[in-house]
Design a protein around this motif. Structure first.
Motif, PDB file in Angstrom:
ATOM      1  N   ARG A  10      57.612   8.482  11.637  1.00  0.00           N
ATOM      2  CA  ARG A  10      57.141   9.848  11.432  1.00  0.00           C
ATOM      3  C   ARG A  10      57.223  10.272   9.967  1.00  0.00           C
ATOM      4  O   ARG A  10      56.378  11.043   9.488  1.00  0.00           O
ATOM      5  CB  ARG A  10      57.949  10.815  12.306  1.00  0.00           C
ATOM      6  CG  ARG A  10      57.506  12.269  12.153  1.00  0.00           C
ATOM      7  CD  ARG A  10      58.068  13.171  13.233  1.00  0.00           C
ATOM      8  NE  ARG A  10      59.519  13.214  13.232  1.00  0.00           N
ATOM      9  CZ  ARG A  10      60.226  13.949  14.082  1.00  0.00           C
ATOM     10  NH1 ARG A  10      59.611  14.666  15.005  1.00  0.00           N
ATOM     11  NH2 ARG A  10      61.533  13.963  14.033  1.00  0.00           N
ATOM     12  N   PRO A  31      52.558  13.349  16.997  1.00  0.00           N
ATOM     13  CA  PRO A  31      52.016  13.545  15.655  1.00  0.00           C
ATOM     14  C   PRO A  31      50.789  14.439  15.645  1.00  0.00           C
ATOM     15  O   PRO A  31      50.118  14.615  16.666  1.00  0.00           O
ATOM     16  CB  PRO A  31      51.662  12.117  15.222  1.00  0.00           C
ATOM     17  CG  PRO A  31      51.384  11.403  16.502  1.00  0.00           C
ATOM     18  CD  PRO A  31      52.349  11.977  17.494  1.00  0.00           C
ATOM     19  N   ASP A  32      50.489  14.972  14.478  1.00  0.00           N
ATOM     20  CA  ASP A  32      49.293  15.791  14.278  1.00  0.00           C
ATOM     21  C   ASP A  32      48.106  14.861  14.025  1.00  0.00           C
ATOM     22  O   ASP A  32      48.122  14.077  13.058  1.00  0.00           O
ATOM     23  CB  ASP A  32      49.530  16.719  13.078  1.00  0.00           C
ATOM     24  CG  ASP A  32      48.331  17.602  12.783  1.00  0.00           C
ATOM     25  OD1 ASP A  32      48.360  18.306  11.759  1.00  0.00           O
ATOM     26  OD2 ASP A  32      47.351  17.567  13.563  1.00  0.00           O
ATOM     27  N   LEU A  33      47.090  14.934  14.857  1.00  0.00           N
ATOM     28  CA  LEU A  33      45.942  14.035  14.740  1.00  0.00           C
ATOM     29  C   LEU A  33      44.777  14.659  13.989  1.00  0.00           C
ATOM     30  O   LEU A  33      43.718  14.040  13.865  1.00  0.00           O
ATOM     31  CB  LEU A  33      45.463  13.604  16.138  1.00  0.00           C
ATOM     32  CG  LEU A  33      46.513  12.974  17.060  1.00  0.00           C
ATOM     33  CD1 LEU A  33      45.872  12.585  18.387  1.00  0.00           C
ATOM     34  CD2 LEU A  33      47.169  11.770  16.403  1.00  0.00           C
ATOM     35  N   SER A  34      44.979  15.862  13.470  1.00  0.00           N
ATOM     36  CA  SER A  34      43.859  16.603  12.886  1.00  0.00           C
ATOM     37  C   SER A  34      43.246  15.909  11.675  1.00  0.00           C
ATOM     38  O   SER A  34      42.057  16.069  11.395  1.00  0.00           O
ATOM     39  CB  SER A  34      44.302  18.017  12.498  1.00  0.00           C
ATOM     40  OG  SER A  34      45.352  17.981  11.544  1.00  0.00           O
ATOM     41  N   ALA A  35      44.040  15.103  10.943  1.00  0.00           N
ATOM     42  CA  ALA A  35      43.492  14.431   9.763  1.00  0.00           C
ATOM     43  C   ALA A  35      42.447  13.395  10.146  1.00  0.00           C
ATOM     44  O   ALA A  35      41.521  13.105   9.377  1.00  0.00           O
ATOM     45  CB  ALA A  35      44.617  13.772   8.964  1.00  0.00           C
ATOM     46  N   ALA A  77      58.376  15.327  19.211  1.00  0.00           N
ATOM     47  CA  ALA A  77      57.055  15.957  19.129  1.00  0.00           C
ATOM     48  C   ALA A  77      55.990  14.932  18.750  1.00  0.00           C
ATOM     49  O   ALA A  77      56.223  14.069  17.900  1.00  0.00           O
ATOM     50  CB  ALA A  77      57.079  17.079  18.096  1.00  0.00           C
ATOM     51  N   GLN A 128      49.786   6.624  14.406  1.00  0.00           N
ATOM     52  CA  GLN A 128      51.039   7.304  14.730  1.00  0.00           C
ATOM     53  C   GLN A 128      51.081   7.721  16.194  1.00  0.00           C
ATOM     54  O   GLN A 128      52.140   7.680  16.826  1.00  0.00           O
ATOM     55  CB  GLN A 128      51.216   8.534  13.831  1.00  0.00           C
ATOM     56  CG  GLN A 128      51.667   8.204  12.417  1.00  0.00           C
ATOM     57  CD  GLN A 128      51.867   9.466  11.596  1.00  0.00           C
ATOM     58  OE1 GLN A 128      50.920  10.190  11.319  1.00  0.00           O
ATOM     59  NE2 GLN A 128      53.095   9.719  11.203  1.00  0.00           N
ATOM     60  N   ALA A 129      49.942   8.112  16.730  1.00  0.00           N
ATOM     61  CA  ALA A 129      49.888   8.491  18.140  1.00  0.00           C
ATOM     62  C   ALA A 129      50.207   7.290  19.031  1.00  0.00           C
ATOM     63  O   ALA A 129      50.895   7.411  20.051  1.00  0.00           O
ATOM     64  CB  ALA A 129      48.510   9.046  18.472  1.00  0.00           C
ATOM     65  N   HIS A 134      53.992   6.624  18.680  1.00  0.00           N
ATOM     66  CA  HIS A 134      54.738   7.658  19.399  1.00  0.00           C
ATOM     67  C   HIS A 134      54.730   7.386  20.890  1.00  0.00           C
ATOM     68  O   HIS A 134      55.751   7.540  21.577  1.00  0.00           O
ATOM     69  CB  HIS A 134      54.145   9.030  19.101  1.00  0.00           C
ATOM     70  CG  HIS A 134      54.756  10.134  19.900  1.00  0.00           C
ATOM     71  ND1 HIS A 134      54.273  10.524  21.133  1.00  0.00           N
ATOM     72  CD2 HIS A 134      55.822  10.934  19.651  1.00  0.00           C
ATOM     73  CE1 HIS A 134      55.009  11.507  21.602  1.00  0.00           C
ATOM     74  NE2 HIS A 134      55.955  11.778  20.726  1.00  0.00           N
ATOM     75  N   ALA A 194      46.929   8.534  11.084  1.00  0.00           N
ATOM     76  CA  ALA A 194      47.202   9.609  12.038  1.00  0.00           C
ATOM     77  C   ALA A 194      47.040   9.102  13.470  1.00  0.00           C
ATOM     78  O   ALA A 194      47.876   9.367  14.346  1.00  0.00           O
ATOM     79  CB  ALA A 194      46.278  10.792  11.777  1.00  0.00           C
ATOM     80  N   THR A 222      53.987   8.533   5.101  1.00  0.00           N
ATOM     81  CA  THR A 222      52.740   9.249   4.807  1.00  0.00           C
ATOM     82  C   THR A 222      51.710   8.277   4.254  1.00  0.00           C
ATOM     83  O   THR A 222      52.044   7.255   3.659  1.00  0.00           O
ATOM     84  CB  THR A 222      52.973  10.377   3.784  1.00  0.00           C
ATOM     85  OG1 THR A 222      53.535   9.816   2.581  1.00  0.00           O
ATOM     86  CG2 THR A 222      53.933  11.431   4.345  1.00  0.00           C
TER      87      THR A 222
END
Length: 228
Positions: free
Chosen positions: A175, A147-151, A145, A159-160, A163, A156, A178
């Motif tokens: 992943r 990563p969540d990019l909302s931050a 899956a 990480q994209a 990935h 963040a 933090t």
């Protein structure tokens, strides 16, 4: 939680994981390393007492098992001890053979680069999950899956990048990291275990820095610590 003792529930599977790690490592190396790993795997399979965490076998018997002379046994056992794959627990004495234990943590650390050949689920299973002591399987290769990019932080976004470049490596090692803080150009990331932090800091910080600089060129250092 790195699984360094193959005892208790799931012990049989962990024994096979250790042997798989050695085999996958050896098959990607030169002949000398392949022979050394094969000799250790054969010795473990034939004579290791997992219940007592003990290898007690004489050099003559090892020589017969390996189809070599005792001088070669001495040399190869010294190599295994030198790299920490075997640890001497009791020296040989008159009428008693030397006793060794398997240096599981060192074996896993040294063979870690080959785990990706088995799959990211293998890496996660062997290392374990510090959050609750349970093993949580990862998605199969190609199904990791994003990563969540909302931050919206540099981590963040980095990480994209990671990935996209190597989803298996990202799932196994990146992943779980933090964002712990930022001071100027220094980004601090937290890992879930000491082993995880040490491995990433030693082997993957250059890759982390490249990804971070791809989204924020003000980042000039990435440090990995153990989460408190």
């Amino acid at each position: 939680m790195l699984l360094t003792k193959p005892v208790g529930r799931g012990a049989a599977a962990r024994k096979y994981d250790i042997l798989t790690a050695l085999g996958a490592h050896a098959l990607g190396q030169g002949r000398g390393e392949q022979v050394l790993a094969l000799r250790l795997v054969t010795l473990i399979t034939a004579r290791y007492n997992w219940g007592r965490d003990e290898l007690a076998v004489g050099q003559r018997e090892i020589a017969r098992l390996w189809s070599v002379d005792e001088r070669t046994v001495k040399r190869e056992m010294a190599k295994l001890r030198g790299r920490g794959w075997l640890e001497l627990s009791r020296a040989a004495a008159r009428g008693r053979v030397a006793e060794y234990r398997l240096g599981i943590e060192r074996v896993l650390a040294d063979t870690r680069p080959g785990w990706e050949k088995v799959g990211p689920d293998f890496a996660h299973r062997v290392e374990g999950d510090d959050s609750d002591g349970k093993v949580v399987p990862l998605p199969l290769r190609g199904e990791v899956a994003p990563p969540d990019l909302s931050a919206g932080t540099e981590w963040a976004l980095a990480q994209a990048v990671l990935h996209a470049e190597a989803p298996g490596l990202y799932a196994s090692w990146m992943r779980a990291l933090t964002r712990a803080g930022r001071a100027g150009g220094r980004l601090t990331l937290a890992a879930p275990s000491r082993f995880h932090a040490a491995y990433v800091q030693t082997h993957l910080t250059a890759r982390l820095l490249d990804a971070c600089r791809a989204v924020d060129d003000a980042v000039d250092e990435v440090v990995v610590i153990t989460a408190s």
